[in-house]
Design a protein around this motif. Structure first.
Motif, short mmCIF file in Angstrom:
data_model
loop_
_atom_site.label_atom_id
_atom_site.label_comp_id
_atom_site.label_asym_id
_atom_site.label_seq_id
_atom_site.Cartn_x
_atom_site.Cartn_y
_atom_site.Cartn_z
N ARG A 91 3.53 1.28 10.01
CA ARG A 91 2.86 1.52 8.73
C ARG A 91 3.92 1.54 7.63
NH1 ARG A 91 -2.15 2.95 7.77
NH2 ARG A 91 -2.55 3.63 9.89
N GLU A 122 1.45 4.21 1.30
CA GLU A 122 1.10 5.08 2.41
C GLU A 122 2.34 5.81 2.87
OE1 GLU A 122 -1.89 3.65 5.15
OE2 GLU A 122 -1.28 1.61 4.68
N ARG A 180 -14.79 -0.32 9.35
CA ARG A 180 -13.79 -0.98 8.49
C ARG A 180 -13.64 -0.27 7.15
NH1 ARG A 180 -10.52 -3.28 9.76
NH2 ARG A 180 -10.39 -4.99 8.32
N ARG A 184 0.86 -1.19 0.00
CA ARG A 184 0.00 0.00 0.00
C ARG A 184 0.90 1.24 0.00
NH1 ARG A 184 -4.73 -1.58 4.46
NH2 ARG A 184 -5.05 -3.69 3.64
#
Ligand code: ATP
Ligand code: MG
Length: 437
Positions: A131, A125, A271, A123
């Motif tokens: 993360r 990000e 979610r 991802r």
């Protein structure tokens, strides 16, 4: 010297603990232990292993996750295959790929399936602690089951995993639970939400304005402090659930209650993916700052049909491996010792062939034995033996060889104690090292 080439930003190496590093990423021994624990716990529940490709058609995620989601809007690594022009994406999550595989192979034909996989997800990000752009997930899916039994089973399975890993449920990790109801119930709630947000139009930020009509539910997920009070006062989905949805939720709760598992019903838990309905849950921790969700999942009864399969219910979860291991590492929980039982020291090159034959025999008994490869002085070899964490040093020296023996020297308990052992009757004494390992 040539220029160094470094890893892509946000993508990490998982290294042995002996390699010093400045970031806080988990070491490979912890990682390995986690994987073997997962295998053991999932086998207890009868989940089967599956591997799907890391690259999938972009359309799979656009259709599966929903166009107006963080992942599809801005986090996917998508590219065009330069050979044939295909639009491809590095998988940002595992569920869509597993569903694709099940539909492609008509896998539910013989009944429901319990499956799990683990591997890298991608991802785009902003990288920070907990993360990353490449991260790893454990992903567990129960396909073809309508629940609520399997919903509760999945949650209990995660609790069993926590226990096996030494995490205390309720203290280190807490369960949050919600029900998203069925599409019609969500529609009624959604209409009420839009009315609520429109009545507070002055408070909506740019993201919220964009989502007001495309996906107002996602506004509840906002991290904007200025919108918190307004979001908290919004109509709650729970009040729009019909009898069946309520019964499903109550049945999940009844199992969790009977199992003594405490949880918080969090009406704001929605979610990030569009495909969820009925049961949704997250396991959260206070110890990782804003990256506090270590595991999240729920029911997705509509996804299989949406992917072109024969309609079938399903439920599953994804667990962030880096986040979980950061948590375990931060808590200083004891991890089983990865040190070898013995470290072999060979004092002269001509002794090596015989020594290595003996080491092979020892390993065949299951013993972990590390050879000091490359020679060197006795002193430096003993230093390495000590640093390896081994219980014993096995010394293959000239005197010993002349007598058909080796010396077994204790490096820790009873330090210094040593015994001669026969080179030709390894099986007779191998067990005495095993029991100490
Ligand atoms: P978040 O709100 O933290 O972005 P998410 O809702 O996007 O999480 P999911 O798609 O539910 O996350 O993925 C399941 C789990 O995978 C998360 O709970 C988290 O532990 C982990 N995870 C998700 N994104 C990342 C990432 N970029 N780096 C590391 N772990 C991640
Ligand atoms: Mg996210």
């Amino acid at each position: 010297m040539a220029d160094k080439i470094n890893a892509v930003k946000g993508m990490n190496d998982i290294l042995p603990a002996s390699v010093p590093r400045t970031d806080k990423l988990p070491d490979s021994a912890l990682w390995h232990w986690f994987e073997s624990t997962v295998r053991e716990v999932l086998a207890r529940y009868g989940y089967q292993y599956i591997v799907t490709p890391v690259v999938e058609p972009t359309a799979l995620f656009v259709r599966g996750l929903g166009e107006v989601t963080d992942i599809v809007e801005k986090e996917m690594y998508s590219f065009t295959d330069s050979m044939n022009g295909d639009k491809l994406t590095l998988r940002p999550e595992a569920t869509a790929g597993i569903v694709r595989a099940m539909v492609e192979h008509n896998a539910l034909y013989n009944g429901p399936l319990r499956l799990w996989t683990a591997g890298p997800m991608f991802r785009h990000e902003r990288p920070q602690k907990g993360r990353y752009r490449q991260f790893h997930q454990l992903d567990v899916e129960a396909l073809g089951f309508a629940g609520p039994d399997v919903d509760a089973e999945l949650i209990l399975l995660v609790r069993a995993l926590w226990k096996q890993l030494g995490l205390v449920e309720g203290q280190h990790v807490r369960l949050e639970l919600n029900s998203l109801g069925q599409p019609a119930e969500r529609q009624a709630h959604r209409d009420a939400l839009v009315r609520h947000f429109e009545a507070h139009a002055d408070l909506l930020d740019e993201d919220a304005n964009r989502r007001l009509h495309s996906n107002p539910l996602r506004i509840l997920d906002t991290k904007n402090p200025a919108m918190q009070a307004m979001v908290e006062a919004a109509p709650q989905l729970m009040d729009f659930l019909g009898e069946e949805s309520r019964a499903h939720f109550d049945a999940v709760r009844a199992v969790l209650d009977a199992a003594g598992l405490s949880y918080r019903v969090n009406p704001r838990l929605v979610r990030g993916m569009d495909y969820y309905n009925l049961t949704v849950f997250e396991w959260v921790t206070d110890q990782l700052g804003s990256q506090g969700t270590v595991c999240g999942g729920g029911r997705y009864d509509g996804l299989i049909a949406q992917m072109g399969g024969k309609s079938a219910p399903a439920v599953g979860f994804g667990l962030g491996i880096e986040r979980l291991l950061l948590l375990i590492q931060g808590l200083g929980l004891a991890v089983p010792d990865a040190a070898p039982a013995a470290y072999a020291i060979v004092t002269a090159p001509e002794l090596l062939p015989r020594a290595m034959v003996v080491l092979e025999q020892l390993r065949e008994t299951g013993l972990k034995v590390v050879l000091h490869a490359g020679g060197g002085s006795m002193k430096s070899q003993f230093k390495k033996a000590d640093a390896s964490g081994a219980q014993y040093a096995l010394v293959f020296g000239a005197d010993e060889a002349a007598a058909g023996e080796l010396t077994v020297k204790a490096l820790r308990d009873g330090q210094g104690a040593q015994q001669r052992r026969s080179l030709s009757h390894v099986a007779e004494w191998a067990a005495s090292l095993q029991s100490r390992a």
